[in-house]
Design an enzyme around this catalytic site. Structure first.
Site, PDB file in Angstrom:
ATOM      1  N   GLU A 240       0.820  -1.225   0.000  1.00  0.00           N
ATOM      2  CA  GLU A 240       0.000   0.000   0.000  1.00  0.00           C
ATOM      3  C   GLU A 240       0.845   1.262   0.000  1.00  0.00           C
ATOM      4  O   GLU A 240       1.789   1.390   0.769  1.00  0.00           O
ATOM      5  CB  GLU A 240      -0.904   0.000   1.225  1.00  0.00           C
ATOM      6  CG  GLU A 240      -1.881   1.154   1.273  1.00  0.00           C
ATOM      7  CD  GLU A 240      -2.951   0.942   2.323  1.00  0.00           C
ATOM      8  OE1 GLU A 240      -3.307  -0.228   2.586  1.00  0.00           O
ATOM      9  OE2 GLU A 240      -3.433   1.940   2.888  1.00  0.00           O
ATOM     10  N   GLU A 266      -6.167   6.507  -0.775  1.00  0.00           N
ATOM     11  CA  GLU A 266      -6.655   7.287   0.372  1.00  0.00           C
ATOM     12  C   GLU A 266      -6.217   8.749   0.281  1.00  0.00           C
ATOM     13  O   GLU A 266      -6.760   9.595   0.991  1.00  0.00           O
ATOM     14  CB  GLU A 266      -6.174   6.671   1.683  1.00  0.00           C
ATOM     15  CG  GLU A 266      -4.708   6.797   1.950  1.00  0.00           C
ATOM     16  CD  GLU A 266      -4.293   6.140   3.258  1.00  0.00           C
ATOM     17  OE1 GLU A 266      -4.034   4.932   3.242  1.00  0.00           O
ATOM     18  OE2 GLU A 266      -4.242   6.841   4.284  1.00  0.00           O
ATOM     19  N   HIS A 316     -10.353   3.081   2.508  1.00  0.00           N
ATOM     20  CA  HIS A 316      -9.430   3.345   3.607  1.00  0.00           C
ATOM     21  C   HIS A 316     -10.194   3.585   4.904  1.00  0.00           C
ATOM     22  O   HIS A 316     -11.268   4.206   4.880  1.00  0.00           O
ATOM     23  CB  HIS A 316      -8.625   4.609   3.276  1.00  0.00           C
ATOM     24  CG  HIS A 316      -7.916   5.198   4.436  1.00  0.00           C
ATOM     25  ND1 HIS A 316      -8.400   6.308   5.132  1.00  0.00           N
ATOM     26  CD2 HIS A 316      -6.773   4.834   5.053  1.00  0.00           C
ATOM     27  CE1 HIS A 316      -7.563   6.606   6.112  1.00  0.00           C
ATOM     28  NE2 HIS A 316      -6.574   5.729   6.089  1.00  0.00           N
ATOM     29  N   GLU A 336     -11.672  -2.129   5.722  1.00  0.00           N
ATOM     30  CA  GLU A 336     -10.601  -1.967   6.705  1.00  0.00           C
ATOM     31  C   GLU A 336     -11.266  -1.801   8.065  1.00  0.00           C
ATOM     32  O   GLU A 336     -12.411  -1.341   8.167  1.00  0.00           O
ATOM     33  CB  GLU A 336      -9.745  -0.745   6.369  1.00  0.00           C
ATOM     34  CG  GLU A 336      -8.591  -0.516   7.337  1.00  0.00           C
ATOM     35  CD  GLU A 336      -7.568   0.495   6.858  1.00  0.00           C
ATOM     36  OE1 GLU A 336      -7.785   1.154   5.835  1.00  0.00           O
ATOM     37  OE2 GLU A 336      -6.517   0.602   7.530  1.00  0.00           O
TER      38      GLU A 336
HETATM   39  O1  LIG Z   1      -5.036   2.667   7.477  1.00  0.00           O
HETATM   40  C1  LIG Z   1      -4.385   3.128   6.528  1.00  0.00           C
HETATM   41  O2  LIG Z   1      -4.397   2.685   5.362  1.00  0.00           O
HETATM   42  C2  LIG Z   1      -3.526   4.297   6.789  1.00  0.00           C
HETATM   43  O3  LIG Z   1      -2.902   4.774   5.854  1.00  0.00           O
HETATM   44  C3  LIG Z   1      -3.465   4.846   8.185  1.00  0.00           C
HETATM   45  C4  LIG Z   1      -2.182   5.573   8.509  1.00  0.00           C
HETATM   46  O4  LIG Z   1      -2.142   5.856   9.876  1.00  0.00           O
HETATM   47  C5  LIG Z   1      -0.940   4.772   8.219  1.00  0.00           C
HETATM   48  O5  LIG Z   1      -1.095   3.525   8.725  1.00  0.00           O
HETATM   49 MG   LIG Z   2      -2.981   3.468   4.064  1.00  0.00          MG
END
Ligand SMILES: O=C(O)C(=O)C[C@@H](O)CO
Ligand SMILES: [Mg+2]
Length: 390
Positions: A240, A266, A316, A336
Site C-alpha cells: 500500500e 486514500e 481506507h 478496513e
Molecule cells: O489505514 C491506513 O491505510 C492508513 O494509511 C493509516 C495511517 O495511519 C498509516 O497507517
Molecule cells: Mg494506508
C-alpha cells in the site's frame, strides 16, 4: 424538504494519548531531513463534525479528519451558503455546486474533504427521511455481512507485533495490515528490519490469512523496485502507498511489475482522480476514503468505475461512511477495520466521537436494515476530553 442550517464543529482531543514508538510507520516525510518525528504531521487528534438540519427537523451527520480546522472554515465560508435553502434530494446538483464553485482551489485535498463531510450529512438525511440505511439507497445489501481486515500492527518491537497479531488472530480476524517502519533513508539496515517484521508477523498468522503491507507513501520508486522481489515470498495481498500520491507513473510501474498488487487511493480525490489511476493501471486495489474523496455522491460513482475495470474497492479506514459503500456493491469485497485503542495516531479517534460504529466479530462487520441513514449518533461519554470549537 429544505436544508435549514449547517453546523461544523471541531472536536480537539485533549485526553490521554499514547505516543507512538519511533519508526512506527514509514511516511512521506522520511525522505526529508528533520529533527522531529517524521510522522508528526500525520496525526488525527482533531475531527470536524458536520450537522445539517432540514426544515422538518431531520439532522444529518457528516465528518472530516483531514485538516479539520481548515475544513470547518471552508464549510462555514463557502459550502454552507451553497446548500442552505436547497432540497437535499438534489444531492448531485448540490455536489456540483460545491465542486465547481471551489474548483479553482478545491478539486483535491482539504476542500474535497470538506465537500465530502457535507455530502455525508446530506446522505444521512436522505436515509433518515425514508427510514432506510444509506446502503439501501446505493444498491442494497450485497453481503450477508462484511469481511474486514485488522489494521494496526505499527512497527514496534517484533515480539510486541507478534503478540498483537496473535491477540487478534485469536479474535477471528483472517486478514491483517501491518506497517513498515523503514524506507530509503534507513539504507540496508532498514531493508533488513522491514523484512524481519514481515517474517515475524507471518510466523504468527501463517499463510492461511491475508497479509497487507503499508508504506504510507514512505518509499520511492527505486527502493520499492528493490523491495518487491524480496517481499514476494511473504505472499502479501497488496503493498500500500509505496510512493507519494502524485507519482502515478511510479504506481503504474510497480503495479505492472506484477510481483505484488499495489494499492492506493486514500490520498486521491474525485471521480477523475480515480479514472486516472484506473486508466493507467496504477493500482490493483482502490482505497478511497468516503470522507475525503467527495463523499457518497463521488464514491458511488467510483464504485461503478471500479466495477467496470474489475478493480476491487477496499475503502481506507473502515468507519460507517465507508461500510455503506462496501455493503452496496460487489466491487467491494471487504472493509478496513481500526480496532478501539487508546488514542495514538488518531485513526481510532472516531470511536470516541460517534456511537453506532459496528464492532468486528470473528473478522466480520454487520450493518442493520432497520437503522436509517448512516447509523451514527454523537457520543456523550468523552465530551469532557474534547475541546469543541463552533
Ligand atoms: O489505514 C491506513 O491505510 C492508513 O494509511 C493509516 C495511517 O495511519 C498509516 O497507517
Ligand atoms: Mg494506508
Amino acid at each position: 424538504m429544505k436544508i435549514k442550517s449547517v453546523r461544523a464543529r471541531v472536536y480537539e482531543w485533549k485526553g490521554k494519548t499514547v505516543p507512538p514508538q519511533g519508526n512506527f510507520c514509514s511516511n512521506a516525510m522520511d525522505l526529508v531531513y528533520s529533527k522531529t518525528e517524521t510522522m508528526s504531521t500525520f496525526r488525527f487528534h482533531s475531527w470536524t463534525v458536520v450537522e445539517i438540519e432540514t426544515d422538518d427537523g431531520i439532522v444529518g451527520l457528516g465528518n472530516v479528519a483531514l485538516a479539520p480546522k481548515i475544513a470547518k472554515a471552508i464549510i462555514d465560508e463557502y459550502l454552507a451558503p451553497l446548500v442552505i435553502g436547497q432540497d437535499p434530494w438534489d444531492y448531485e446538483y448540490l455536489w456540483q455546486r460545491m465542486y465547481r464553485s471551489t474548483h479553482a482551489w478545491g478539486r483535491k485535498g482539504v476542500a474535497m474533504a470538506a465537500i465530502s463531510a457535507v455530502d455525508l450529512a446530506i446522505w444521512d438525511i436522505l436515509g433518515k427521511s425514508v427510514n432506510k440505511p444509506v446502503f439501501k439507497l446505493l444498491g442494497g445489501r450485497t453481503k450477508e455481512k462484511i469481511p474486514c481486515y485488522y489494521s494496526k500492527l505499527y512497527r514496534t518491537d517484533l515480539k510486541e507485533m507478534q503478540d498483537e497479531a496473535q491477540k487478534f488472530l485469536d479474535q477471528g480476524f483472517k486478514a491483517f495490515k501491518m506497517r513498515f517502519g523503514y524506507g530509503p533513508a534507513h539504507l540496508q539496515d532498514g531493508v533488513k528490519e522491514n523484512l524481519k517484521s514481515v517474517e515475524a508477523v507471518r510466523e504468527v498468522i501463517g499463510y492461511d490469512t491475508d497479509l497487507m503491507l503499508e508504506c504510507y507513501m514512505g518509499w520511492n520508486l527505486e527502493y520499492a523496485k528493490r523491495m518487491l522481489p524480496k517481499l514476494e515470498k511473504f505472499e502479501p495481498r497488496w503493498l500500500e502507498e509505496p510512493v507519494i500520491a502524485d507519482d502515478i507513473g511510479g504506481y503504474a510501474e510497480l503495479n505492472n511489475m506484477g510481483i505484488i498488487p499495489i494499492s492506493g487511493g486514500e490520498h486521491e480525490f474525485s471521480l477523475y482522480g480515480f479514472q486516472q489511476l484506473l486508466e493507467k493501471k496504477a493500482v490493483s486495489v482502490v482505497q478511497y476514503d468516503t470522507n475525503r474523496v467527495g463523499g457518497i455522491t463521488a464514491a458511488h460513482k467510483i464504485n461503478a468505475l471500479c466495477e467496470a475495470y474489475s478493480v476491487p474497492v477496499i475503502p481506507h479506514a473502515g468507519q460507517m461512511h465507508n461500510y455503506h459503500l462496501t455493503m452496496s456493491t460487489l466491487a467491494s469485497p471487504m472493509a478496513e477495520y481500526f480496532p478501539i485503542f487508546d488514542v495514538e495516531v488518531g485513526n481510532e479517534l472516531f470511536w470516541y466521537i460517534f456511537d453506532g460504529e459496528p464492532i468486528a466479530e470473528n473478522g466480520f462487520l454487520q450493518l442493520r436494515d432497520d437503522v436509517p441513514g448512516l447509523g451514527l449518533t454523537l457520543k456523550a461519554d468523552y465530551l469532557d476530553q474534547f475541546q469543541i470549537t463552533e
